[in-house]
Design a protein around this motif. Structure first.
Motif, mmCIF file in Angstrom:
data_model
loop_
_atom_site.group_PDB
_atom_site.id
_atom_site.type_symbol
_atom_site.label_atom_id
_atom_site.label_comp_id
_atom_site.label_asym_id
_atom_site.label_seq_id
_atom_site.Cartn_x
_atom_site.Cartn_y
_atom_site.Cartn_z
ATOM 1 N N GLU A 337 0.835 -1.193 0.000
ATOM 2 C CA GLU A 337 0.000 0.000 0.000
ATOM 3 C C GLU A 337 0.878 1.254 0.000
ATOM 4 O O GLU A 337 1.902 1.302 0.688
ATOM 5 C CB GLU A 337 -0.911 -0.005 1.234
ATOM 6 N N VAL A 338 0.474 2.253 -0.766
ATOM 7 C CA VAL A 338 1.234 3.500 -0.840
ATOM 8 C C VAL A 338 0.914 4.336 0.396
ATOM 9 O O VAL A 338 -0.247 4.713 0.612
ATOM 10 C CB VAL A 338 0.860 4.273 -2.120
ATOM 11 N N PRO A 339 1.912 4.641 1.235
ATOM 12 C CA PRO A 339 1.627 5.334 2.507
ATOM 13 C C PRO A 339 0.914 6.669 2.338
ATOM 14 O O PRO A 339 0.032 7.005 3.145
ATOM 15 C CB PRO A 339 3.017 5.512 3.130
ATOM 16 N N SER A 340 1.279 7.433 1.319
ATOM 17 C CA SER A 340 0.689 8.764 1.176
ATOM 18 C C SER A 340 -0.709 8.734 0.572
ATOM 19 O O SER A 340 -1.358 9.786 0.489
ATOM 20 C CB SER A 340 1.604 9.653 0.319
ATOM 21 N N MET A 341 -1.173 7.572 0.151
ATOM 22 C CA MET A 341 -2.521 7.462 -0.417
ATOM 23 C C MET A 341 -3.156 6.147 0.031
ATOM 24 O O MET A 341 -3.178 5.144 -0.709
ATOM 25 C CB MET A 341 -2.490 7.553 -1.944
ATOM 26 N N PRO A 342 -3.645 6.102 1.265
ATOM 27 C CA PRO A 342 -4.262 4.861 1.764
ATOM 28 C C PRO A 342 -5.326 4.329 0.820
ATOM 29 O O PRO A 342 -6.136 5.095 0.281
ATOM 30 C CB PRO A 342 -4.881 5.302 3.103
ATOM 31 N N GLY A 343 -5.288 3.033 0.617
ATOM 32 C CA GLY A 343 -6.225 2.401 -0.303
ATOM 33 C C GLY A 343 -5.630 2.126 -1.660
ATOM 34 O O GLY A 343 -6.168 1.317 -2.420
ATOM 35 N N LEU A 344 -4.519 2.812 -1.991
ATOM 36 C CA LEU A 344 -3.836 2.572 -3.260
ATOM 37 C C LEU A 344 -2.740 1.525 -3.050
ATOM 38 O O LEU A 344 -1.842 1.716 -2.228
ATOM 39 C CB LEU A 344 -3.215 3.860 -3.798
ATOM 40 N N SER A 379 7.757 -2.930 0.359
ATOM 41 C CA SER A 379 6.770 -1.855 0.456
ATOM 42 C C SER A 379 7.160 -0.637 -0.379
ATOM 43 O O SER A 379 8.323 -0.225 -0.420
ATOM 44 C CB SER A 379 6.624 -1.423 1.921
ATOM 45 N N PRO A 380 6.176 -0.006 -1.041
ATOM 46 C CA PRO A 380 6.457 1.260 -1.736
ATOM 47 C C PRO A 380 6.861 2.374 -0.784
ATOM 48 O O PRO A 380 7.293 3.435 -1.241
ATOM 49 C CB PRO A 380 5.135 1.568 -2.455
ATOM 50 N N ALA A 381 6.777 2.134 0.522
ATOM 51 C CA ALA A 381 7.199 3.153 1.491
ATOM 52 C C ALA A 381 8.663 3.531 1.308
ATOM 53 O O ALA A 381 9.068 4.651 1.660
ATOM 54 C CB ALA A 381 6.958 2.638 2.913
ATOM 55 N N ARG A 382 9.484 2.610 0.755
ATOM 56 C CA ARG A 382 10.906 2.939 0.585
ATOM 57 C C ARG A 382 11.125 4.020 -0.469
ATOM 58 O O ARG A 382 12.212 4.589 -0.544
ATOM 59 C CB ARG A 382 11.704 1.677 0.237
ATOM 60 N N PHE A 383 10.110 4.318 -1.263
ATOM 61 C CA PHE A 383 10.221 5.394 -2.251
ATOM 62 C C PHE A 383 9.311 6.578 -1.887
ATOM 63 O O PHE A 383 9.061 7.442 -2.728
ATOM 64 C CB PHE A 383 9.845 4.874 -3.637
#
Length: 391
Positions: A337-344, A379-383
């Motif tokens: 999940e993309v942290p800055s856009m929950p649900g994506l 996780s996409p959180a690393r970017f």
């Protein structure tokens, strides 16, 4: 406007497997594909099930190889997923898991094999280093030039033309809606939901999974999100059919080579040799167009195959083809999940055939039950720093 729990963009292996898993859990699911099911990398690759750390992760030093070791746990899970998938779907997918050998031809490559096996052992993956004679006892077709090999009893291959269509059928049977030839033109985040519009598309979803391979970054752009996934073009080759002679998956630790024999008898040869991406008139690469073959890739790939499995030299090459896949900025897949856009949610960026069933199952688990630790390294959180200025 149609309302669903989950919308999925991308009709490849991950998208169809996620649609099946989510629908089986009772979610309402709509899968949207701009072309045909299995029309991208999921249907163009050679179908390798490679659970050992890939050569491409080893050629850039120990730092990246060490990072990759963090996801070896996913390979262990994927072994079980692939062993169960034909029974789960009630379909013959030509899954063959009779073992795989990653060979070495020099002393330096043997040392690399030994370091890799030690790292894999620490992570609980069953891989052992054997000398050339033991390798040829297992695989008599190997060249005398093979000094050693890492052997994994779980590796093998499956039919990429059968897997994704079977997953799509299972998704439909579970209640998912699958729309092909439907290109997404806009996505908006409105009132906590995703509004998706395009060709015959007008729907609202609580969650959105982007699993569109080389197109994933462009889809994320519609939401003003940077996703560092880049198209790359690869080459695959197939020989004429021959007698059963290569029951294993063959890779090379120092050269670009993957080799296996299909159920029908063809020898498939690949290993990450590049092709040339098409370009758009206005600039940038065009992942929709067929990449151009690079002659040196063809000769280099076939040379590596003949050096390791000499009997291949007597076979006629009947087909070579190019395909487009995606690779992330750090070579690891991007899944979560993309942290800055929950649900994506995003799932793309490499290893998507071998690990795709597992990515899809764990994403379905995470959407229903919360974070899944096994996905954390991807996780996409690393970017996320890339989106700190996007508003």
């Amino acid at each position: 406007m149609e309302q669903v729990d989950v919308a999925i963009i991308g009709g490849g292996l991950i998208g169809c497997a996620a649609a099946w898993r989510l629908a089986a859990r009772g979610a309402s699911v709509a899968l949207i594909e701009a072309g045909d099911i299995n029309g991208g990398a999921s249907g163009q690759n050679a179908g390798s099930l490679h659970f050992q750390i890939e050569r491409r992760f080893l050629e850039n030093g120990d730092a990246l190889a060490g990072q990759v070791a963090d996801i070896v746990a996913l390979s262990r899970i994927a072994v079980d997923d692939w062993r169960a998938i034909e029974e789960d779907l009630g379909a013959d997918l030509h899954v063959s898991m009779q073992g795989g050998l990653m060979v070495a031809e020099t002393a330096e490559e043997v040392a690399l094999l030994e370091r890799k096996a030690a790292r894999e052992h620490r992570e609980g993956l069953s891989v052992r280093t054997i000398d050339g004679d033991e390798a040829r006892a297992i695989a008599p077709y190997l060249s005398p030039g093979a000094l050693a090999a890492n052997f994994s009893g779980d590796e093998g291959h499956a039919d990429p033309r059968a897997v994704t269509p079977a997953l799509a059928d299972a998704a439909r049977a579970a209640g998912a809606s699958i729309r092909t030839a439907s290109r997404v033109q806009s996505i908006a985040r409105e009132n906590g939901r995703f509004t998706i519009r395009g060709d015959r598309i007008d729907l609202s979803a609580d969650r959105l999974l982007v699993a569109a391979g080389a197109w994933s970054a462009n889809v994320c752009t519609l939401l003003n999100i940077h996703m560092p996934l880049y198209p790359v073009a690869l080459l695959m080759n197939a020989t004429e059919r021959t007698r059963s002679m290569v029951p294993h998956l063959i890779q090379h630790v120092g050269r670009r080579l993957s080799l296996k024999q299909t159920y029908a008898g063809n020898i498939l040869i690949g290993g990450g040799w590049p092709s040339r991406l098409a370009r758009m008139p206005a600039g940038g690469f065009d992942p929709s167009a067929r990449p151009a073959m690079i002659p040196g890739s063809l000769t280099g790939n076939l040379r590596a195959a003949v050096d390791i499995v000499p009997e291949v030299a007597r076979l006629n090459l009947i087909r070579s083809w190019t395909g487009v896949t995606a690779i992330s900025a750090d070579q690891l897949p991007v899944v979560g999940e993309v942290p800055s856009m929950p649900g994506l949610w995003v799932a793309a960026g490499g290893s998507a055939f071998t690990l795709g069933l597992t990515f899809a199952r764990l994403i379905a688990d995470a959407m229903a039950e919360g974070p899944v630790p096994a996905l954390a390294p991807l996780s996409p959180a690393r970017f996320e720093h890339l989106n700190g200025f996007m508003g």
